[in-house]
Design a protein around this motif. Structure first.
Motif, PDB file in Angstrom:
ATOM      1  N   PRO A   8     -24.647  -4.139 -36.154  1.00  0.00           N
ATOM      2  CA  PRO A   8     -23.326  -4.413 -35.572  1.00  0.00           C
ATOM      3  C   PRO A   8     -23.392  -5.257 -34.303  1.00  0.00           C
ATOM      4  CG  PRO A   8     -23.524  -2.095 -36.175  1.00  0.00           C
ATOM      5  CD  PRO A   8     -24.894  -2.692 -36.303  1.00  0.00           C
ATOM      6  N   PRO A  11     -25.175  -9.533 -36.100  1.00  0.00           N
ATOM      7  CA  PRO A  11     -24.988  -9.605 -37.550  1.00  0.00           C
ATOM      8  C   PRO A  11     -26.024 -10.442 -38.296  1.00  0.00           C
ATOM      9  CG  PRO A  11     -22.905  -9.926 -36.397  1.00  0.00           C
ATOM     10  CD  PRO A  11     -23.968  -9.982 -35.363  1.00  0.00           C
ATOM     11  N   ASP A  15     -29.490  -3.889 -39.717  1.00  0.00           N
ATOM     12  CA  ASP A  15     -29.342  -2.688 -38.919  1.00  0.00           C
ATOM     13  C   ASP A  15     -30.725  -2.048 -38.733  1.00  0.00           C
ATOM     14  OD1 ASP A  15     -28.951   0.165 -38.327  1.00  0.00           O
ATOM     15  OD2 ASP A  15     -26.843  -0.174 -38.751  1.00  0.00           O
ATOM     16  N   ASP A  36     -21.465  -6.264 -43.899  1.00  0.00           N
ATOM     17  CA  ASP A  36     -20.831  -5.783 -42.672  1.00  0.00           C
ATOM     18  C   ASP A  36     -20.198  -4.436 -42.971  1.00  0.00           C
ATOM     19  OD1 ASP A  36     -19.400  -5.281 -40.397  1.00  0.00           O
ATOM     20  OD2 ASP A  36     -18.318  -7.188 -40.371  1.00  0.00           O
ATOM     21  N   ASP A  38     -19.081  -2.208 -41.018  1.00  0.00           N
ATOM     22  CA  ASP A  38     -17.912  -1.919 -40.183  1.00  0.00           C
ATOM     23  C   ASP A  38     -16.628  -2.489 -40.768  1.00  0.00           C
ATOM     24  OD1 ASP A  38     -19.480  -0.560 -38.406  1.00  0.00           O
ATOM     25  OD2 ASP A  38     -19.596  -2.186 -36.937  1.00  0.00           O
TER      26      ASP A  38
END
Length: 279
Positions: A8, A11, A15, A36, A38
């Protein structure tokens, strides 16, 4: 192709929680694409930039069954086919979908459709007197054991209602499906997380909550005889020894969103997923 969440904060990177799995895949020549997470409520945005692939596996943060359905549809428009269909994801992710497959080796359970408290009282009557554990289709609140998980006596209607209301309050918008009441059983020792690919138990690891503890005596071939009904999807099955020495299933989950213990080599999971004799 392996699909993983993007960082996050950056990008362009994976992660960090899934970086080891992504690196292992790349080392084996398996393409890796970032999503993504989120933005999962807007699935087209979440998968923007993912290239086509006829065989994709997701390893990432949990999604609801409805979110996964949108995720799969958005990927399909980009020419990406997920190995695990939305129907298979829901079946592994939500207790009513997997309970019958392991009914003989998991605590007796009953559930409601929705969060109506009178329904959970009716479910308590169906289960019958004795202690139980309350949860929803996906998750318990075991860290709030006395106030939102453990029901000392399901015949105590006020006690059941009190635990159910507190559970619902704590779960907020994450409440999934309905209430589940599971007969309490006395377990002994740590849980193990068993990983199933194509209907076979391919690896046994510690549970991520107890990454340094692996129960003894878990033979994958014996597990296949016991739990063969878990199906052909990529699933994780948490097992534990009951105090009387009987192996019991605590939880089944979709393998794509089940956490991998930090003490275990992530390359082992990647090999199980993508080697020729895997899925």
């Amino acid at each position: 192709m392996l699909l993983v969440p993007a960082d996050p904060l950056n990008p362009r990177r994976v992660d960090p929680h899934f970086a080891g799995q992504a690196a292992a895949a790349r080392d084996r020549g398996i393409p890796v694409a970032r999503i993504d997470h989120d933005a999962i409520a807007d699935p087209e945005r979440a998968v923007a930039g993912v290239p086509p692939a006829e065989d994709a596996v997701y390893r990432g943060w949990m999604m609801t069954a409805d979110e996964y359905d949108g995720f799969a549809r958005a990927l399909a428009t980009r020419g990406v086919v997920l190995r695990t269909s939305p129907a298979a994801y829901r079946a592994a992710h939500e207790l009513p979908g997997w309970y019958d497959a392991v009914r003989e080796c998991t605590p007796e359970s009953t559930w409601t459709d929705g969060d109506d408290v009178p329904q959970v009282l009716a479910a308590a009557e169906r289960l019958g007197a004795g202690p139980a554990v309350l949860r929803d289709y996906v998750k318990s609140m075991k860290h709030y054991w006395d106030e939102a998980a453990y029901v000392p006596e399901v015949a105590d209607r006020e006690g059941v209602e009190r635990v159910a209301r507190r559970f619902r309050e704590l779960r907020e918008d994450s409440f999934s499906g309905g209430y589940v009441l599971r007969r309490f059983e006395d377990f002994a020792g740590a849980e193990a997380r068993t990983w199933w690919v194509g209907g076979r138990c391919v690896v046994v690891t510690p549970h991520p909550d107890t990454p340094a503890e692996l129960p003894e005596g878990l033979d994958p071939s014996a597990l296949e005889l016991l739990l063969g009904g878990v199906g052909t999807s990529f699933v994780a099955v948490d097992v534990v020894w009951r105090a009387d020495g009987v192996l019991r299933v605590v939880e089944v989950g979709d393998g794509q969103v089940s956490d991998w213990p930090g003490t275990w080599d992530p390359a082992e999971l990647v090999d199980c997923l993508f080697r020729d004799n895997g899925w």
